[in-house]
Scaffold this active site. Structure first.
Site, PDB file in Angstrom:
ATOM      1  N   LEU A  57      25.825  68.657-106.547  1.00  0.00           N
ATOM      2  CA  LEU A  57      25.085  68.709-107.150  1.00  0.00           C
ATOM      3  C   LEU A  57      26.028  70.675-107.712  1.00  0.00           C
ATOM      4  O   LEU A  57      25.477  71.895-108.706  1.00  0.00           O
ATOM      5  CB  LEU A  57      23.612  69.285-106.785  1.00  0.00           C
ATOM      6  CG  LEU A  57      22.804  68.285-106.321  1.00  0.00           C
ATOM      7  CD1 LEU A  57      22.417  68.765-105.828  1.00  0.00           C
ATOM      8  CD2 LEU A  57      22.227  68.023-108.073  1.00  0.00           C
ATOM      9  N   ASP A 174      21.480  85.226 -92.387  1.00  0.00           N
ATOM     10  CA  ASP A 174      21.218  85.136 -94.528  1.00  0.00           C
ATOM     11  C   ASP A 174      20.688  85.277 -94.427  1.00  0.00           C
ATOM     12  O   ASP A 174      21.049  84.122 -95.985  1.00  0.00           O
ATOM     13  CB  ASP A 174      22.625  83.981 -93.547  1.00  0.00           C
ATOM     14  CG  ASP A 174      23.772  83.838 -94.949  1.00  0.00           C
ATOM     15  OD1 ASP A 174      23.986  85.582 -95.757  1.00  0.00           O
ATOM     16  OD2 ASP A 174      24.360  83.159 -95.165  1.00  0.00           O
TER      17      ASP A 174
END
Length: 336
Positions: A57, A174
């Protein structure tokens, strides 16, 4: 082709697998037959007959992600594989394992669960549900902005998931557009706890080392200080700012320049960077971006309440979606 029994790559012209001697299916003739890359082959060998790995992907700085299906249940899966050159480093393997461990402890509608973790020769991977709605980064590709009500709903859902993580001792560290995914109904799901700090983990890196993505770091994170959930609240403020204006509040020639601005410079007010942003939402965004953690929302849940209150005042249809994971079903309170 790949052997259906052991997953080994074998030339289609051979009648049997070179590894397990299993009979190979007959395929239509093709002009050329090119073997896949080594990372894909290693993953197929490691997962064996439990999962059917379909295709790659995409790839990031730390890992590649592959689309797969469960061999028995036929459910779509995403398999995240640590890059081989990083898998040779003990610290990176430990960080990858900790992502699986941290996320596996969290069960919330707006946090992507970890379904499995495994390894094999030259490969280390974790398995997640496949979310077909793409990422927030995809939605904003090409400097596209997000409508105010939709941006508030996305941030409210992400805040709900992060507040749950914070209450269970995990700070994400993050939060960025790539790490907010959407399911097929458009609900926001927070993923990638690869550098999360957790109270049940010893510190993996030395104090003073800043980790994260520079454009979304809080001032205290840019300075390498110990963090709490208010650092993720700052990152959500950056996400809101970028969704509304098309750009994060700070940019620079390198990570040091961006980090310096987070610590020392005031952002351009969102109502200036994005004229037309409703005043109530503008106030929420700028409060998230306060340099001092004490001046921000003290919990991600407080931020979610403020955003839900904004949506309720606007009579926005996005309120129903953003309400998805609220605890207790009570009316949202206003900003605190």
């Amino acid at each position: 082709m790949f052997c259906p029994d052991c997953g080994t790559w074998t030339r289609a012209s051979l009648p049997r697998c070179t590894r397990c001697n299993g009979v190979l299916p007959t395929l239509p003739a093709r002009a050329t037959e090119e073997p896949p890359d080594e990372e894909l082959s290693a993953l197929r060998r490691a997962t064996g007959n439990r999962m059917v790995v379909v295709r790659r992907l995409g790839s990031g700085g730390m890992a590649s992600v592959f689309l797969a299906r469960h061999a028995v249940l036929d459910t779509p899966l995403a398999i995240k594989v640590l890059h081989p050159h990083l898998a040779r480093e003990a610290e990176m393997r430990e960080r990858f394992r900790r992502e699986a461990e941290a996320a596996a402890r969290l069960r919330h509608p707006h946090i992507c669960p970890i379904l499995d973790y495994g390894w094999g020769p030259g490969v280390e991977y974790l398995v997640m549900p496949y979310l077909g709605g793409g990422s927030l980064a995809d939605a904003m590709a090409g400097r596209r902005t997000i409508a105010a009500e939709r941006a508030a709903a996305v941030a409210a859902q992400a805040a709900q998931g992060l507040d749950y993580a914070h209450r269970h001792g995990v700070v994400h560290r993050d939060v960025k557009p790539d790490n907010v995914l959407f399911d097929e109904e458009g609900h926001a799901i927070v993923t990638d706890f690869g550098i999360a700090s957790a109270r049940f983990h010893a510190r993996l890196t030395a104090t003073g080392r800043a980790m994260g993505t520079p454009h979304y770091m809080s001032p205290e994170q840019a300075m390498g200080r110990l963090l709490d959930g208010r650092s993720d609240v700052y990152a959500l403020g950056v996400l809101l700012y970028e969704m509304l204006s098309g750009d994060p509040p700070f940019d620079g020639a390198d990570s040091y320049a961006v980090g310096y601005k987070h610590v020392h410079e005031a952002p351009v007010p969102i109502e200036v960077a994005a004229p037309g942003v409703p005043p109530g939402l503008a106030a929420i965004v700028m409060r998230c971006l306060a340099k001092s953690a004490d001046e921000r929302f003290q919990r991600a849940d407080d931020l979610s309440d403020a955003l839900l209150g904004f949506l309720m005042d606007r009579g926005a249809p996005e309120l129903r979606s953003a309400w998805r994971a609220r605890r207790g079903g009570s009316t949202p309170s206003r900003a605190r």
